[in-house]
Write an enzyme that holds these catalytic residues in place. Sequence first.
Site: not given
Ligand code: CP3
Length: 392
Positions: A67, A112
């Site tokens: 984002r 994810d």
């Molecule tokens: O660029 C990168 O690093 C690759 C993409 C990536 C995503 N998730 C995309 C994503 C990676 C490596 C992850 C890993 C992930 N997902 C973790 C481990 C990394 C960390 O932050 O410790 C965890 C705990 C998750 C679970 C998860 N998925 C969370 C906590 C969230 C955020 C929720 C929010 O909206 O704030 C997600 C959603 C997510 N995963 C997004 C992205 C780009 C955002 C969703 C969106 O853009 O609509």
Amino acid sequence: MLSHPDPARETTAGPGTEPVAGADPGDVGTAGGGAPSGTARGPFLAACRRDQAEDRVPVWFMRQAGRSLPEYRRVREGIPMLDSCMQPDLVAEITLQPVRRYGVDAAIFYSDIMVPLKAVGVDLDIVPGRGPVMGHAFAGAADLPGLRPLVPEDVGYVTEAVQILVAELGETPLIGFAGAPFTLASYLVEGGPSKDYARTKALMVGEPDLWHELCTRLADISAGFLAAQVAAGASAVQLFDSWAGSLSAADYARFAQPYAARVLQRLGETGVPRIHFGVGTSELLGLMGAAGADVVGVDWRVPLAEASRRIGPAYAVQGNLDPALLRAPWPVLAERVREVVRSGALAPGHVFNLGHGVPPDSDPEVLGRIVDLVHTEGPELRRRAREGSPAR
Ligand code: CP3
């Protein structure tokens, strides 16, 4: 194939490191025929291998895709998060966006940690602004059969996206990733994000046999997901145990490390470097390396030189600029970036990164300036830091 057996490893885990119990590498299967090496090369892979001949300091950012990038928000418009992970062309485009913009030294696959669970049939969604939310929370043994092992056919869209990416990326390595069992279990058991992981920990200590079954299954799902990415051409993997830092070292060693080890050991058969990362893991760093990593990801709480001392000389480190500092005035931030490079120079290998993911409201300009600084000043900062410190 990148192969770097390290006989020293077994004996160099940090103080307080206990042998890995519970993991049984003998029955975890193979990683699917080994990794095609592709054409990936350069400073990121050199740092992972602790090749100190390389002067350039490699840099990439956890959550570099996402984002904070306007081009990401544009292509994601109207497409739910999990759906976006299942469209190979879109996955490839989003993965490439930060590589194009910043010239980072590695790409991380856009997906994810919840995708492999979805792929084996678990009912869940990723809610914007909240995170992963389960259709129903894990309630006991009756839910175990739903957590079957993942096979590459479950994630054909991942194989396809990785293949597109490896062709597009050329020499730039692609990092595959998965969530570690403790962190995945926390979402399953809590039903969504949590602050204290109280239900997860109650299950863990109260029903250790069930916990073992749950985490063994999660380990096999994660390992299957990583193996599929490596078989398709990813040249490194990162295991995210993001919330492991909520555990004491004793509980981590007993209830989380064995299952992370199960994942990492299976990936060891592929020969690709394995990065193991968590937040708030200052007390766990030695154990996280000993779980079977080549590189330990460190958050911002421990300087890298000290982290490396805790982990041991057989491991590279990755990190660890505090993401909150991205908002600080540039001259102050730049000095912090230099400090991370200097401290990392004292480890046997250093990959520059943040201590956790890029916050969604970050200014991409600032991230670009950090990459440029690390690339232009990094080699000199590294040389000077090493000259000023006794060889290890
Ligand atoms: O660029 C990168 O690093 C690759 C993409 C990536 C995503 N998730 C995309 C994503 C990676 C490596 C992850 C890993 C992930 N997902 C973790 C481990 C990394 C960390 O932050 O410790 C965890 C705990 C998750 C679970 C998860 N998925 C969370 C906590 C969230 C955020 C929720 C929010 O909206 O704030 C997600 C959603 C997510 N995963 C997004 C992205 C780009 C955002 C969703 C969106 O853009 O609509």
